[in-house]
Design a protein around this motif. Sequence first.
Motif, PDB file in Angstrom:
ATOM      1  N   PHE A  86       0.841  -1.206   0.000  1.00  0.00           N
ATOM      2  CA  PHE A  86       0.000   0.000   0.000  1.00  0.00           C
ATOM      3  C   PHE A  86       0.874   1.253   0.000  1.00  0.00           C
ATOM      4  CE2 PHE A  86      -2.626   3.274   1.959  1.00  0.00           C
ATOM      5  CZ  PHE A  86      -3.876   3.072   1.395  1.00  0.00           C
ATOM      6  N   ILE A  87       1.875   1.265   0.868  1.00  0.00           N
ATOM      7  CA  ILE A  87       2.793   2.406   0.958  1.00  0.00           C
ATOM      8  C   ILE A  87       3.513   2.612  -0.368  1.00  0.00           C
ATOM      9  CG2 ILE A  87       4.937   3.190   2.048  1.00  0.00           C
ATOM     10  CD1 ILE A  87       3.897   1.722   4.635  1.00  0.00           C
ATOM     11  N   ASP A 120       9.004  10.746   5.754  1.00  0.00           N
ATOM     12  CA  ASP A 120       8.495   9.675   6.604  1.00  0.00           C
ATOM     13  C   ASP A 120       8.484  10.237   8.021  1.00  0.00           C
ATOM     14  OD1 ASP A 120       7.837   7.393   7.974  1.00  0.00           O
ATOM     15  OD2 ASP A 120       9.641   6.270   7.411  1.00  0.00           O
ATOM     16  N   LEU A 121       7.311  10.700   8.459  1.00  0.00           N
ATOM     17  CA  LEU A 121       7.196  11.402   9.732  1.00  0.00           C
ATOM     18  C   LEU A 121       6.887  10.421  10.852  1.00  0.00           C
ATOM     19  CD1 LEU A 121       5.171  14.510   8.517  1.00  0.00           C
ATOM     20  CD2 LEU A 121       7.644  14.270   8.794  1.00  0.00           C
ATOM     21  N   ALA A 167       2.875   8.905   7.290  1.00  0.00           N
ATOM     22  CA  ALA A 167       2.706   9.012   8.743  1.00  0.00           C
ATOM     23  C   ALA A 167       2.161   7.671   9.217  1.00  0.00           C
ATOM     24  CB  ALA A 167       1.770  10.159   9.094  1.00  0.00           C
ATOM     25  N   TRP A 168       3.046   6.691   9.262  1.00  0.00           N
ATOM     26  CA  TRP A 168       2.633   5.304   9.507  1.00  0.00           C
ATOM     27  C   TRP A 168       2.606   5.019  11.006  1.00  0.00           C
ATOM     28  CZ3 TRP A 168       0.128   2.664   6.172  1.00  0.00           C
ATOM     29  CH2 TRP A 168      -0.114   1.303   6.411  1.00  0.00           C
ATOM     30  N   GLY A 169       1.414   5.101  11.579  1.00  0.00           N
ATOM     31  CA  GLY A 169       1.277   4.867  13.013  1.00  0.00           C
ATOM     32  C   GLY A 169       1.804   6.008  13.854  1.00  0.00           C
ATOM     33  N   LEU A 175      -0.578  11.850   0.774  1.00  0.00           N
ATOM     34  CA  LEU A 175      -0.429  11.524   2.187  1.00  0.00           C
ATOM     35  C   LEU A 175      -0.856  10.084   2.396  1.00  0.00           C
ATOM     36  CD1 LEU A 175      -0.133  12.161   5.246  1.00  0.00           C
ATOM     37  CD2 LEU A 175      -2.470  13.065   5.177  1.00  0.00           C
ATOM     38  N   VAL A 176       0.002   9.295   3.040  1.00  0.00           N
ATOM     39  CA  VAL A 176      -0.319   7.914   3.383  1.00  0.00           C
ATOM     40  C   VAL A 176      -0.158   7.765   4.887  1.00  0.00           C
ATOM     41  CG1 VAL A 176       0.293   5.484   3.086  1.00  0.00           C
ATOM     42  CG2 VAL A 176       0.438   7.049   1.133  1.00  0.00           C
TER      43      VAL A 176
END
Length: 202
Positions: free
Chosen positions: A34-35, A48-49, A109-111, A138-139
């Motif tokens: 998905f990313i 990658d925040l 912003a993964w988690g 934005l993901v």
Amino acid sequence: MKLEQVRQAYASVAELYIELFGTSQQVHADDLAFIGRHLAGRPGTVLDLGCGPGHITDYLRSLGVNATGIDIVPEFIAHAQAAHPSGSYQLGSMESLAVANHSIAGILAWGSLIHLPPQDLDGVLAEFRRVMAPAGTLVLGLFVGDEVAAFDHKVVTAYRWPVDEFSERLARAGFTEVERLQRPSEGTHRPHAAIAAIATEG
């Protein structure tokens, strides 16, 4: 929940966290796909925040993405720089990004939004929108529930969201959802969702 509390909580367990979650092999294959689907092939910089140990930043770079990892935890940044010396990692806060308006092609912003109190979410999303280039992507990944509610995350208090309500917050901030991935609880893993959204005009 202040960012300083979050920083201290993760710093106190950084070594264990890196051991448990610090490689892309420990990320669900559907999530990596998905990313990659939404952030690979984008010209320009992707942030990658809340990058943690830097493993997903490195995954993005392996796909040819000009990705920079940013985190508030010095221990994570030090590990990321050592483990992925060709990468770009820096200390920083998603609440105030040191980048120009409309200069960023994508944000992951993964988690990393899960510890934000609900009343602070809109301000952070507005900051994302400020730095995002037109039609930037934005993901994000979040925990899912029937209502907005705090829960006892293993590191520090976190929040779950109904996905539709989170998507509405994105829309108010100037993002339009383009894809959603949801996964029910599996074993010790809580219900989870991923959202990809595009910065809209205006």
